[in-house]
Scaffold this motif. Structure first.
Motif, PDB file in Angstrom:
ATOM      1  N   ILE A  18       0.845  -1.204   0.000  1.00 48.94           N
ATOM      2  CA  ILE A  18       0.000   0.000   0.000  1.00 48.94           C
ATOM      3  C   ILE A  18       0.878   1.252   0.000  1.00 48.94           C
ATOM      4  N   GLY A  19       1.506   1.534   1.136  1.00 45.52           N
ATOM      5  CA  GLY A  19       2.287   2.759   1.237  1.00 45.52           C
ATOM      6  C   GLY A  19       3.551   2.779   0.406  1.00 45.52           C
ATOM      7  N   GLY A  20       4.106   1.593   0.108  1.00 42.81           N
ATOM      8  CA  GLY A  20       5.317   1.545  -0.706  1.00 42.81           C
ATOM      9  C   GLY A  20       5.067   1.132  -2.137  1.00 42.81           C
ATOM     10  N   SER A  21       3.812   1.111  -2.537  1.00 43.22           N
ATOM     11  CA  SER A  21       3.443   0.686  -3.884  1.00 43.22           C
ATOM     12  C   SER A  21       3.286   1.896  -4.803  1.00 43.22           C
ATOM     13  N   PRO A  22       3.044   1.668  -6.108  1.00 43.15           N
ATOM     14  CA  PRO A  22       2.798   2.801  -7.007  1.00 43.15           C
ATOM     15  C   PRO A  22       1.579   3.624  -6.619  1.00 43.15           C
ATOM     16  N   TYR A  23       0.669   3.042  -5.809  1.00 38.83           N
ATOM     17  CA  TYR A  23      -0.511   3.792  -5.380  1.00 38.83           C
ATOM     18  C   TYR A  23      -0.127   4.997  -4.531  1.00 38.83           C
ATOM     19  N   TYR A  24       1.074   4.965  -3.937  1.00 44.50           N
ATOM     20  CA  TYR A  24       1.552   6.095  -3.146  1.00 44.50           C
ATOM     21  C   TYR A  24       1.576   7.372  -3.983  1.00 44.50           C
ATOM     22  N   ALA A  25       1.929   7.249  -5.260  1.00 48.27           N
ATOM     23  CA  ALA A  25       2.079   8.422  -6.116  1.00 48.27           C
ATOM     24  C   ALA A  25       0.788   8.805  -6.837  1.00 48.27           C
ATOM     25  N   THR A  26      -0.218   7.943  -6.799  1.00 46.64           N
ATOM     26  CA  THR A  26      -1.419   8.193  -7.604  1.00 46.64           C
ATOM     27  C   THR A  26      -2.694   8.356  -6.783  1.00 46.64           C
ATOM     28  N   ILE A  27      -2.718   7.892  -5.537  1.00 49.67           N
ATOM     29  CA  ILE A  27      -3.917   7.992  -4.707  1.00 49.67           C
ATOM     30  C   ILE A  27      -3.573   8.840  -3.484  1.00 49.67           C
ATOM     31  N   PHE A  28      -4.153  10.020  -3.403  1.00 53.11           N
ATOM     32  CA  PHE A  28      -3.742  10.997  -2.395  1.00 53.11           C
ATOM     33  C   PHE A  28      -3.938  10.508  -0.959  1.00 53.11           C
ATOM     34  N   PRO A  29      -5.068   9.906  -0.581  1.00 49.28           N
ATOM     35  CA  PRO A  29      -5.206   9.424   0.812  1.00 49.28           C
ATOM     36  C   PRO A  29      -4.127   8.405   1.203  1.00 49.28           C
ATOM     37  N   ILE A  30      -3.714   7.551   0.252  1.00 50.05           N
ATOM     38  CA  ILE A  30      -2.638   6.596   0.553  1.00 50.05           C
ATOM     39  C   ILE A  30      -1.331   7.333   0.790  1.00 50.05           C
ATOM     40  N   LEU A  94      14.264   7.219   4.718  1.00 52.85           N
ATOM     41  CA  LEU A  94      13.335   6.266   5.313  1.00 52.85           C
ATOM     42  C   LEU A  94      13.757   4.833   4.997  1.00 52.85           C
ATOM     43  N   HIS A  95      14.154   4.593   3.752  1.00 48.67           N
ATOM     44  CA  HIS A  95      14.624   3.258   3.382  1.00 48.67           C
ATOM     45  C   HIS A  95      15.875   2.878   4.167  1.00 48.67           C
ATOM     46  N   THR A  96      16.742   3.844   4.417  1.00 49.32           N
ATOM     47  CA  THR A  96      17.937   3.566   5.227  1.00 49.32           C
ATOM     48  C   THR A  96      17.550   3.114   6.627  1.00 49.32           C
ATOM     49  N   MET A 161       0.731 -10.519 -18.917  1.00 47.55           N
ATOM     50  CA  MET A 161       1.924 -10.049 -18.209  1.00 47.55           C
ATOM     51  C   MET A 161       1.504  -9.734 -16.782  1.00 47.55           C
ATOM     52  N   LEU A 162       2.017 -10.476 -15.830  1.00 46.56           N
ATOM     53  CA  LEU A 162       1.648 -10.278 -14.443  1.00 46.56           C
ATOM     54  C   LEU A 162       2.386  -9.088 -13.851  1.00 46.56           C
ATOM     55  N   TYR A 163       1.643  -8.253 -13.142  1.00 48.83           N
ATOM     56  CA  TYR A 163       2.248  -7.093 -12.491  1.00 48.83           C
ATOM     57  C   TYR A 163       1.477  -6.654 -11.258  1.00 48.83           C
ATOM     58  N   LEU A 164       0.260  -7.166 -11.054  1.00 45.76           N
ATOM     59  CA  LEU A 164      -0.661  -6.633 -10.049  1.00 45.76           C
ATOM     60  C   LEU A 164      -0.066  -6.532  -8.645  1.00 45.76           C
ATOM     61  N   PRO A 165       0.649  -7.534  -8.111  1.00 48.61           N
ATOM     62  CA  PRO A 165       1.071  -7.448  -6.705  1.00 48.61           C
ATOM     63  C   PRO A 165       1.889  -6.220  -6.358  1.00 48.61           C
ATOM     64  N   LEU A 166       2.807  -5.811  -7.247  1.00 48.31           N
ATOM     65  CA  LEU A 166       3.655  -4.649  -6.967  1.00 48.31           C
ATOM     66  C   LEU A 166       3.441  -3.512  -7.948  1.00 48.31           C
ATOM     67  N   GLY A 167       2.587  -3.703  -8.937  1.00 48.66           N
ATOM     68  CA  GLY A 167       2.239  -2.617  -9.834  1.00 48.66           C
ATOM     69  C   GLY A 167       3.073  -2.513 -11.093  1.00 48.66           C
ATOM     70  N   PHE A 386      15.611  -0.290  -8.941  1.00 50.27           N
ATOM     71  CA  PHE A 386      14.584  -0.647  -7.976  1.00 50.27           C
ATOM     72  C   PHE A 386      14.678   0.236  -6.743  1.00 50.27           C
ATOM     73  N   THR A 387      13.721   1.161  -6.612  1.00 53.67           N
ATOM     74  CA  THR A 387      13.634   2.025  -5.439  1.00 53.67           C
ATOM     75  C   THR A 387      12.341   1.784  -4.673  1.00 53.67           C
ATOM     76  N   ALA A 388      11.551   0.774  -5.081  1.00 53.90           N
ATOM     77  CA  ALA A 388      10.281   0.483  -4.425  1.00 53.90           C
ATOM     78  C   ALA A 388      10.522  -0.089  -3.034  1.00 53.90           C
ATOM     79  N   THR A 389       9.698   0.307  -2.085  1.00 58.84           N
ATOM     80  CA  THR A 389       9.869  -0.105  -0.695  1.00 58.84           C
ATOM     81  C   THR A 389       9.885  -1.621  -0.507  1.00 58.84           C
ATOM     82  N   PRO A 390       8.984  -2.406  -1.130  1.00 61.14           N
ATOM     83  CA  PRO A 390       9.042  -3.857  -0.892  1.00 61.14           C
ATOM     84  C   PRO A 390      10.351  -4.486  -1.337  1.00 61.14           C
ATOM     85  N   ILE A 391      10.941  -3.993  -2.425  1.00 68.64           N
ATOM     86  CA  ILE A 391      12.212  -4.557  -2.873  1.00 68.64           C
ATOM     87  C   ILE A 391      13.345  -4.113  -1.951  1.00 68.64           C
ATOM     88  N   VAL A 392      13.261  -2.888  -1.451  1.00 66.63           N
ATOM     89  CA  VAL A 392      14.254  -2.427  -0.473  1.00 66.63           C
ATOM     90  C   VAL A 392      14.177  -3.283   0.786  1.00 66.63           C
TER      91      VAL A 392
END
Length: 450
Positions: A18-30, A94-96, A161-167, A386-392
């Motif tokens: 949620i917070g570390g996904s692409p939705y962070y940049a596209t959904i304001f409440p997230i 934050l990632h650090t 092409m699967l992408y849904l879990p991480l966007g 890769f700068t996405a939070t789940p991969i970090v």
């Protein structure tokens, strides 16, 4: 702050999906929820450690991580667009802290919990990928391109092409490739039969998800990881007079399979266009490095700088990184960033090698698997970024597993050691940066809301 198992699991799920996904940049409440929750979690952890007289955890990577944080702050101040550079630096800092938090978790003796959460996240990835594939088959419309199902149309309407879990498909591939090997390696050392079976099933399902991404970089990462892991295991057994063919045959077969899959996937027109874009990104990065060799253009500044030097006939404004960790680091943080990155890599390998020499059996096998998986991710980082939070989070678990001695006697010695003044000062500085970042993103969120 000793979080419970449930709290850690929920925080990891939020950060990964949620917070570390692409939705962070596209959904304001997230975006708002991520800023508030991450700030509270980071500040709470730092305050708790300072109250106990402890600072940041002492790990072989703490020095390079703190040096890199200093480089980010310095290059942000010197960047052509300092405000945007500091906004990007907030997420990097934050990632650090996430990396150091995972290190502290392992050093507290909770390494089993850390990996249980990681494999649980992997299971969630498999479930979400299965839902997307089911939507391809039955037309559930879970993703925009799955309004018409294969079974309804009588043929595949599009190439899946699967992408849904991480966007993003490449992110998903980078997540699954190391975990395929890790789940299998952990199954070899699990004490219970049901755990061994569950981990091997998970490894097989992750492999299917990886294939479903059709990512050549992911296949390259898996091939490199399995090859390195195999070499580490076979070289140990060569002393028992196992022939050279036993060492070379599996490696040759694996390389052949991976190469064939990469060539088959690369024949599509979309992949050829992607290769052209990637080459253009690398050329743009070289031009940016030439113009800003010392301090770069600041964290997150490559996207803007690239638009001034890129080939105007090859344009994709979705891309904001150089798709190569070395080129991106040089372009954004200059020579100091590249030197610190090399320092971190060397420190990690050195600590892993020393720890490996002191261990044996299942512990050493897990060390080998973690290093091989991390190396595979590094190989893929030469063609992706890769700068996405789940991969970090995954890379942090791998790096800390490779470099920290989590045997009970080692943890006991660490607890008995006097706290370091420098690490307490670093924790206080980190807390100040977290709070300053909270004030910074208030203005950023107001702009985003408008």
């Amino acid at each position: 702050m000793r979080l419970s198992r449930l709290s850690l699991t929920l925080l990891a799920v939020f950060a990964a999906f949620i917070g570390g996904s692409p939705y962070y940049a596209t959904i304001f409440p997230i975006r708002i929820a991520a800023h508030v929750l991450f700030t509270l979690a980071a500040a709470g952890w730092l305050i708790a450690r300072l109250r106990r007289g402890r600072g940041l955890p002492a790990t072989p990577l703490t020095g390079p991580l703190l040096a890199m944080a200093a480089v980010w702050l310095l290059t942000s101040a010197l960047a052509p667009d300092a405000r945007m550079a500091f906004e990007h630096t907030w997420l990097l800092l934050l990632h650090t802290l996430i990396v150091l938090f995972i290190g502290a978790l392992l050093l507290s003796g909770r390494q089993r919990l850390a990996w249980e959460i990681q494999f649980m996240l992997a299971a969630v990835v498999v479930i979400l990928a299965g839902l997307q594939f089911g939507s391809f088959l039955f037309g559930w419309g879970i993703t925009p391109e799955t309004g018409a199902g294969w079974l309804q149309a009588g043929r595949p309407p599009i190439t899946p092409m699967l992408y849904l879990p991480l966007g993003v498909s490449t992110w998903l591939a980078a997540y699954c490739a190391p975990l395929c090997l890790l789940a299998f390696a952990w199954s070899l050392t699990a004490a219970r039969r049901d755990e061994r079976l569950a981990l091997r099933v998970l490894a097989g399902l992750l492999l299917l998800v990886l294939l479903g991404t059709t990512s050549r970089g992911g296949l390259l990462a898996l091939g490199a990881a399995v090859l390195i892991f195999g070499v580490l295991q076979y070289t140990r057994r060569l002393r028992a007079r196992i022939g050279v063919l036993a060492l070379l045959a599996p490696a040759a077969a694996l390389v052949a399979v991976v190469a064939a899959l990469i060539l088959i996937i690369g024949r599509s027109g979309a992949r050829s266009a992607g290769d052209v874009l990637r080459l253009s990104l690398w050329q743009s990065a070289a031009a940016v490095i030439t113009e800003h060799p010392l301090a770069g253009v600041g964290p997150g500044g490559f996207a803007r700088a690239m638009r001034e030097v890129r080939d105007p006939t090859v344009v994709d404004d979705r891309l904001g990184t150089a798709h190569n960790i070395a080129l991106n680091t040089l372009a954004e943080t200059g020579l100091p960033g590249a030197l610190v990155l090399a320092w971190a890599a060397l420190a990690g390998v050195r600590a892993w090698w020393r720890l490996r020499a002191q261990t044996s059996g299942g512990y050493r096998l897990r060390l080998d698997a973690a290093m091989a998986a991390l190396a595979g991710l590094a190989v893929q980082s030469m063609v992706d970024m890769f700068t996405a939070t789940p991969i970090v989070m995954l890379a942090a678990r791998l790096a800390m597993t490779c470099t920290l001695d989590t045997r009970p006697q080692a943890i006991r010695r660490l607890r008995e050691a006097p706290p370091s003044r420098s690490l307490r000062a670093a924790a206080a500085a980190a807390l100040a940066l977290v709070l300053a970042g909270a004030l910074l993103w208030v203005g950023s969120d107001r702009a985003q809301a408008a």
